[in-house]
Design a protein around this motif. Structure first.
Motif, mmCIF file in Angstrom:
data_model
loop_
_atom_site.group_PDB
_atom_site.id
_atom_site.type_symbol
_atom_site.label_atom_id
_atom_site.label_comp_id
_atom_site.label_asym_id
_atom_site.label_seq_id
_atom_site.Cartn_x
_atom_site.Cartn_y
_atom_site.Cartn_z
ATOM 1 N N VAL A 31 0.836 -1.206 0.000
ATOM 2 C CA VAL A 31 0.000 0.000 0.000
ATOM 3 C C VAL A 31 0.869 1.254 0.000
ATOM 4 O O VAL A 31 0.606 2.210 -0.744
ATOM 5 N N ALA B 272 2.578 1.555 -3.436
ATOM 6 C CA ALA B 272 1.610 1.928 -4.466
ATOM 7 C C ALA B 272 1.185 3.385 -4.320
ATOM 8 O O ALA B 272 1.007 4.099 -5.319
ATOM 9 N N SER B 273 1.041 3.851 -3.092
ATOM 10 C CA SER B 273 0.667 5.248 -2.864
ATOM 11 C C SER B 273 1.746 6.193 -3.372
ATOM 12 O O SER B 273 1.450 7.221 -3.986
ATOM 13 N N LEU C 119 1.713 6.516 -7.088
ATOM 14 C CA LEU C 119 0.577 7.262 -7.623
ATOM 15 C C LEU C 119 0.716 8.767 -7.473
ATOM 16 O O LEU C 119 -0.070 9.521 -8.060
ATOM 17 N N LEU D 164 -9.369 9.107 -6.928
ATOM 18 C CA LEU D 164 -8.460 8.327 -6.097
ATOM 19 C C LEU D 164 -9.105 7.019 -5.644
ATOM 20 O O LEU D 164 -8.454 5.963 -5.639
ATOM 21 N N LEU D 165 -10.371 7.066 -5.282
ATOM 22 C CA LEU D 165 -11.079 5.837 -4.898
ATOM 23 C C LEU D 165 -11.184 4.879 -6.085
ATOM 24 O O LEU D 165 -11.058 3.654 -5.925
ATOM 25 N N LYS D 166 -11.402 5.426 -7.265
ATOM 26 C CA LYS D 166 -11.477 4.592 -8.471
ATOM 27 C C LYS D 166 -10.136 3.915 -8.735
ATOM 28 O O LYS D 166 -10.080 2.707 -9.034
ATOM 29 N N LEU D 167 -9.039 4.664 -8.623
ATOM 30 C CA LEU D 167 -7.717 4.082 -8.838
ATOM 31 C C LEU D 167 -7.397 3.027 -7.784
ATOM 32 O O LEU D 167 -6.799 1.984 -8.092
ATOM 33 N N SER D 168 -7.783 3.287 -6.548
ATOM 34 C CA SER D 168 -7.541 2.311 -5.481
ATOM 35 C C SER D 168 -8.277 1.012 -5.763
ATOM 36 O O SER D 168 -7.733 -0.081 -5.551
ATOM 37 N N ARG D 169 -9.499 1.122 -6.241
ATOM 38 C CA ARG D 169 -10.268 -0.072 -6.586
ATOM 39 C C ARG D 169 -9.612 -0.833 -7.732
ATOM 40 O O ARG D 169 -9.511 -2.068 -7.691
ATOM 41 N N MET E 33 -6.428 -0.856 -8.563
ATOM 42 C CA MET E 33 -5.199 -1.484 -8.087
ATOM 43 C C MET E 33 -5.504 -2.705 -7.235
ATOM 44 O O MET E 33 -4.787 -3.714 -7.290
ATOM 45 N N ALA E 34 -6.565 -2.646 -6.433
ATOM 46 C CA ALA E 34 -6.936 -3.799 -5.621
ATOM 47 C C ALA E 34 -7.362 -4.979 -6.493
ATOM 48 O O ALA E 34 -6.988 -6.131 -6.238
#
Length: 226
Positions: free
Chosen positions: A138, A141-142, A145, A193-198, A200-201
């Protein structure tokens, strides 16, 4: 003969990887120490600390890093902090507000330097030595980004300005327009940011991340090109 050459090449590659990982670990330790010193040292010792941070800035600029983001953050923080100190405590305490902003900037510069000089995958490899693998992933990855999100924020801001949003530097002098900055820029950035996190998950899950007890670490070719 061919086998011995391959073995020698593998040993050189392994020594290079170990050296780069050790340098990354030392860089992380240096960043943690300098950032902590920015908050715990007395004001009289901030000048030598600023000199050390100046060396980091020079090295980061030589590595083609951009310091404009840190400078803009410092200017915004300075204007907000001094305004609050002026309203709450008066002119006599403005120097204290300037010292507070200086500490924040000195704590930010080492992290900026680390992002410029060290690849995120190296940081993830070092952190995985004493943190759970998922936490290290995490963090890495952060960090990877950050440049992309900076471009996204700049693009969203420019598009909203073209649409007529009152978020230009001149318009933001009026506190009534600050809420428009939140609705027009901060909320879209948060959604992105939430979209990118999803994404990547989902990508990590498709690659069966977390199933192996000792995961391997991929090193970008840019490490050797820098």
């Amino acid at each position: 003969m061919w086998a011995s050459c391959r073995r020698l090449r593998a040993l050189r590659h392994w020594s290079y990887e170990r050296r780069e990982t050790a340098l990354c670990a030392l860089s992380l330790l240096l960043v943690c120490v300098l950032s902590a010193c920015a908050f715990v040292l007395p004001a009289a010792l901030l000048l030598p600390l600023a000199g050390l941070n100046g060396l980091l800035v020079i090295h980061g600029l030589l590595r083609r890093g951009s310091i404009w983001g840190v400078l803009k953050l410092g200017l915004v923080q300075l204007s907000i902090t001094l305004s609050l100190y002026l309203i709450l405590y008066g002119v006599e305490h403005l120097a204290q507000g300037a010292v507070v902003v200086t500490r924040i900037i000195l704590a930010t510069i080492p992290g900026w330097w680390l992002c410029i000089t060290t690849a995120p995958e190296r940081i993830g490899e070092v952190l995985s030595a004493f943190l759970p693998t998922k936490w290290a992933f995490v963090v890495a990855a952060s960090l990877s980004l950050l440049p992309y999100m900076a471009d996204e924020i700049r693009e969203i801001y420019q598009i909203q300005c073209l649409r007529g949003a009152r978020i230009t530097p001149k318009a933001l002098r009026n506190p009534k327009n600050w809420s428009e900055l939140v609705y027009c820029v901060l909320f879209p950035v948060l959604i992105q940011l939430l979209k990118l996190s999803r994404q990547m998950a989902v990508a990590a899950q498709c690659r069966h991340f977390g199933l192996a007890q000792r995961p391997t670490h991929w090193h970008s070719p840019r490490d050797k090109n820098d």
